[in-house]
Design an enzyme around this catalytic site. Structure first.
Site, short mmCIF file in Angstrom:
data_model
loop_
_atom_site.label_atom_id
_atom_site.label_comp_id
_atom_site.label_asym_id
_atom_site.label_seq_id
_atom_site.Cartn_x
_atom_site.Cartn_y
_atom_site.Cartn_z
N GLU A 73 4.63 0.74 -6.47
CA GLU A 73 4.35 1.39 -5.26
C GLU A 73 5.10 2.72 -5.39
OE1 GLU A 73 1.73 0.62 -3.45
OE2 GLU A 73 1.76 -1.64 -4.44
N MET A 92 0.90 -1.18 -0.07
CA MET A 92 -0.04 0.13 0.04
C MET A 92 0.86 1.18 0.04
SD MET A 92 -3.06 1.58 -0.05
CE MET A 92 -3.17 3.45 -0.15
N ASN A 99 1.03 4.29 1.04
CA ASN A 99 1.02 5.16 1.69
C ASN A 99 2.30 6.50 1.45
OD1 ASN A 99 -0.93 3.48 3.38
ND2 ASN A 99 1.08 2.48 3.92
ZN LIG Z 1 -1.47 0.36 -6.77
#
Ligand SMILES: [Zn+2]
Length: 883
Positions: free
Chosen positions: A327, A292, A294
């Protein structure tokens, strides 16, 4: 008609035309539930987790910009209990607060009108620390070395779970600064988006205060804490770290080095350097299965980030690189510039998928990234080359446009699918190759610079690319992003070197599709000559001066998101020219041929006729395309009398490649040989090859005595083959190893092996593990899916899941919640199961699962029809096998 009326009519017509296409970002017109009169600009949040009962106490002060006078404040909150509230220092009575859990809203009714201008909202609240990766969650894990059971905390907010952590305006267009303070045990490391500003001792631990973030969407917040270690480096002004549980940080060395290379590449590509002072890659041992983005603190399931040179496979290494590149691309596409609403999620995901692959391919050409088979961690997702997986889903009646209407939170979670990620990626690749690499990058730089710290719609991206290219990108793109499906181009040779091209929608198991038209950026070449391009804007087009005796290949290198169907004479010429084609073009022909068979547009002999004529090769991508098809057919035919004959045929096609590679690696072998060897062992194992199975058993015995005897690349396939045909004693041995290891990657190999067992007694033993905490929650639930797929007993897996659905769903994160139950039917191929799913869904599943249920019903129907077709076409198939 007077002039004024005419002018009005023209104005009306023009504006209604404009209405049809999407507009650039405009905050007031962005969809969402929250009223736009009040905008938060700055949050200061203090949070105290309580580990003894997995709850937390929080407080926050939110600076508000009231744009026009209001009587109410409406924001998001879910499973939070509000204990006190005040506005501008004046306490609100508890009776003025209304929480609506089903709408995920919190409404504060104010005693008097709140005037336009700046105000402050203060809230005190308590909440829950969850078992599954939603909001703030806890993970239990075994510590490296000692194996001691420990607990740590993490967060997962996308799409709409920040509201479980703090009351907030939890829609992506409401950007604000976030300043977080937490209280954690003294021996813990706490990590968030920004660096630590100060730390001080307090009762029960230490209080850690993080610096304030730039304006960003709420779903990008992160908080991870536990007994953690880190290693660090620096790229220009940016501190880079890899953080993992104690004893594991050094396994992040590869990721740390790769992330430095990627960061430099992106700083240059996007033209705007990475804007935060630090960038952490954080390995967490559970909670969710993926990664993820972030901002400044990316979280990864451990095995997607940590690489142990002693025991990790080449596949893991490539996986880590690709996930990092994906990412990190989000740090710009997603974080610095964020989609306005979830209907444009593809702007985040399609782009990051494309950029991540482009960057990975740039630094690692040997991996053949665009052709590489993906192995999704969730075994119910489509595998295969990313583009192929997207096209398979996009050919069905259950597909949707890349840009789709999203009304509810549950729908937002449904949007994380292959169409959003992989069709988005595939379309961008086609567009880049049409516009040219440099022009495309210039457009991206304009886009990032114009919209940094803000939000966008797809229209903003097309505008930037149009400015850079002087082409109407929006018009070309509309057919690909605003309508479902994709075309097949039919190639027909006419006289005098003329070739007629006709486009139509390509469908599988979908007879009633409406006709559609695409602007197709076509590429073609007479084999051996320089490729040319043609923007096909109508139903038909023609090519001139194509020699009648020369092979013509469309979709050069397979970079386009369309299928090609050749007439018989063109196909024969291509078959003769196979040795002259590059691997990308050969794989493209194989994928198209297989798709035409699936669609019922060609008999299975078209595909087998092609692969039998492939030149002998140890090329990875080509063999993996075959393996993918063989595995699919093999699973489909299980239990049919045709199965054994098919297995024998498939083995005869794979065996020569394995004979060339052999078991042990050689220093002079091609770079991808290790991966290919692993794929072949795994496939031949599934295809019941007695020699391979016996060898796997022998090597497993040696491995038990001396783990270094088995190369890391071969561990997963050898364990899987041993597990597949395991007796109880072997199963127990695999289980013991799985229990003991503290490596997520090794653990997964052992439990995957357990899930492959075909002995029904062992199938039940494996399923029971899903209810224990032997595996992290997200992996435990997919054990059931894996059993359904690998064991040949999907009905046993389903009976187990049905009886334990509540406990299983408690372990599923937001992204998987709608998909989990229906996905377990994916491996059935009889219509009675379709009825069973329909009934089960009606009685037990929420409305938000309807799209997933429809997809699986379609899959069952397709498999039943295709199975019948394969069995009936079988004798010719076998004859074609005896060359
Ligand atoms: Zn993605």
């Amino acid at each position: 008609m007077n002039v004024l009326r005419l002018a009005l009519l023209v104005l009306f017509l023009v504006s209604s035309l404009v209405e049809a296409v999407e507009k650039p970002f405009n905050f007031d017109e962005t969809p969402g539930k929250l009223p736009k009169e009040v905008v938060p600009t700055e949050y200061a949040v203090r949070l105290v987790p309580k580990l003894d009962n997995f709850t937390f106490a929080g407080s926050e002060t939110v600076k508000l910009n009231v744009r026009s006078p209001v009587h109410q404040l409406v924001l998001n909150g879910l499973e939070l209990k509000i204990e006190a509230a005040s506005v501008d220092g004046k306490k609100l009575p508890l009776s003025s607060m209304k929480t609506e859990n089903e709408k995920e809203l919190l409404t504060l009714t104010l005693p008097s009108e709140l005037a336009a201008g700046d105000h402050t909202l203060t809230l005190r609240f308590t909440g829950k620390i969850n078992q599954q990766g939603q909001g703030l969650f806890y993970m239990r894990y075994q510590e490296q070395g000692s194996g001691t059971r420990k607990v740590m905390l993490g967060t997962q907010f996308e799409a709409t779970d920040a509201r479980r952590f703090l009351p907030c305006w939890d829609e992506p267009a409401f950007r604000a600064r976030f300043q977080l303070t937490v209280v954690v045990p003294e021996n813990w490391l706490a990590v968030s988006n920004m660096p630590i500003e100060s730390e001080q001792k307090v009762a029960g631990g230490k209080e850690v205060r993080f610096a304030s973030t730039p304006p960003m969407s709420s779903y990008l917040n992160v908080f991870v804490a536990g007994e953690l270690d880190s290693i660090e480096s620096r790229v220009g002004p940016t501190q880079t770290r890899v953080i993992a549980t104690k004893g594991k940080a050094e396994l992040g060395r590869y990721a740390l080095e790769a992330s430095a290379e990627i960061l430099k590449y992106y700083n240059d590509y996007f033209g705007v350097p990475y804007p935060l002072p630090k960038l952490d890659q954080i390995a967490i041992p559970g909670g969710f299965g993926g990664a993820m983005e972030n901002w400044g603190g990316i979280t990864y399931y451990e095995s997607a980030l940590l690489f142990d040179p002693k025991s990790s496979s080449a596949e893991t290494k490539q996986d880590i690189y690709e996930v990092l590149a994906h990412e990190m691309a989000h740090m710009w596409f997603g974080d610095l510039v964020t989609m306005a609403w979830w209907d444009n999620l593809w702007l985040n995901e399609g782009f990051a998928s494309w950029m991540g692959s482009k960057c990975t391919a740039h630094f690692n050409p040997q991996w053949e990234v665009w052709l590489a088979r993906e192995l999704p961690r969730d075994p119910t997702r489509r595998t295969g080359i990313a583009k192929e997986a997207a096209m398979e889903g996009d050919a069905r009646s259950t597909t949707h446009p890349i840009q789709q209407r999203i009304e509810t939170e549950a729908e937002a979670n449904n949007a994380f699918d292959d169409i959003t990620y992989k069709k988005g990626q595939s379309f961008l690749r086609m567009l880049e190759s049409f516009l040219g690499e440099d022009i495309f990058r210039d457009g991206i730089r304009r886009y990032i610079d114009a919209h940094k710290y803000s939000n966008t719609t797809t229209a903003d991206l097309w505008n930037a690319l149009s400015e850079a290219s002087n082409k109407s990108v929006g018009e070309i793109a509309a057919g690909w992003t605003e309508q479902p499906g994709f075309p097949v181009v039919n190639v027909k040779r006419e006289t005098d070197g003329k070739v007629l091209l006709t486009q139509e929608r390509f469908t599988v198991n979908f007879k009633s599709a409406l006709p559609s038209l695409w602007q197709i950026p076509l590429t073609y070449s007479v084999v051996g000559e320089t490729p040319a391009t043609l923007l096909m804007t109508d139903k038909t087009a023609s090519l001139e001066n194509i020699p009648a005796d020369r092979a013509l290949k469309l979709n050069v290198n397979g970079a386009g998101n369309y299928r090609v169907e050749y007439d018989a004479s063109s196909w024969q010429l291509l078959l003769k020219a196979l040795p002259k084609l590059g691997v990308e073009d050969r794989v493209n022909l194989m994928s198209d041929a297989w798709a035409l068979v699936q669609a019922g547009r060609a008999p299975i002999s078209l595909y087998f006729g092609l692969i039998e004529k492939l030149p002998a090769s140890t090329d990875l991508a080509e063999r993996e395309q075959m393996i993918e098809v063989f595995e699919f057919i093999n699973r489909l035919l299980i239990g049919s009398p045709a199965c054994e004959a098919f297995q024998q045929y498939a083995r005869s096609l794979l065996r020569p490649t394995f004979a060339a590679l052999k078991w042990d690696s050689k220093p002079e072998e091609p770079l991808n040989a290790g991966k290919l060897r692993a794929s072949l062992i795994s496939a031949l194992g599934h295809l019941n090859d007695p020699e391979i199975i016996a060898d796997c058993r022998k090597r497993f015995e040696k491995y038990v005595a001396d783990p270094s005897s088995l190369s890391p690349d071969l561990r997963a396939p050898v364990l899987a083959a041993v597990g597949h045909y395991a007796d109880e004693k072997t199963w127990n041995k695999l289980h013991q190893f799985g229990l003991k290891t503290t490596s997520s990657e090794e653990k997964q190999n052992y439990y995957n092996a357990l899930a492959s067992a075909i002995d029904p007694k062992l199938v039940k033993k494996t399923l029971a593990i899903a209810l224990t905490d032997e595996l992290p929650t997200s992996r435990a639930v997919f054990l059931v899916s894996r059993v359904a797929r690998e064991s040949g007993h999907p009905e046993v897996a389903w009976q187990f899941a049905k009886a334990n659905m509540k406990a299983l769903l408690a372990k599923v994160d937001a992204a998987g919640a709608n998909r989990y139950a229906p996905s377990l039917f994916t491996f059935f191929s009889n219509d009675s199961r379709a009825d069973e799913l329909r009934n089960y869904a009606k009685k037990n599943l929420p409305q938000s699962t309807a799209p997933e249920v429809a997809k699986v019903l379609d899959e069952i129907q397709f498999r039943a029809e295709f199975r019948g077709r394969l069995v009936s076409q079988f004798p010719p198939l076998i004859r074609s096998g005896t060359k």
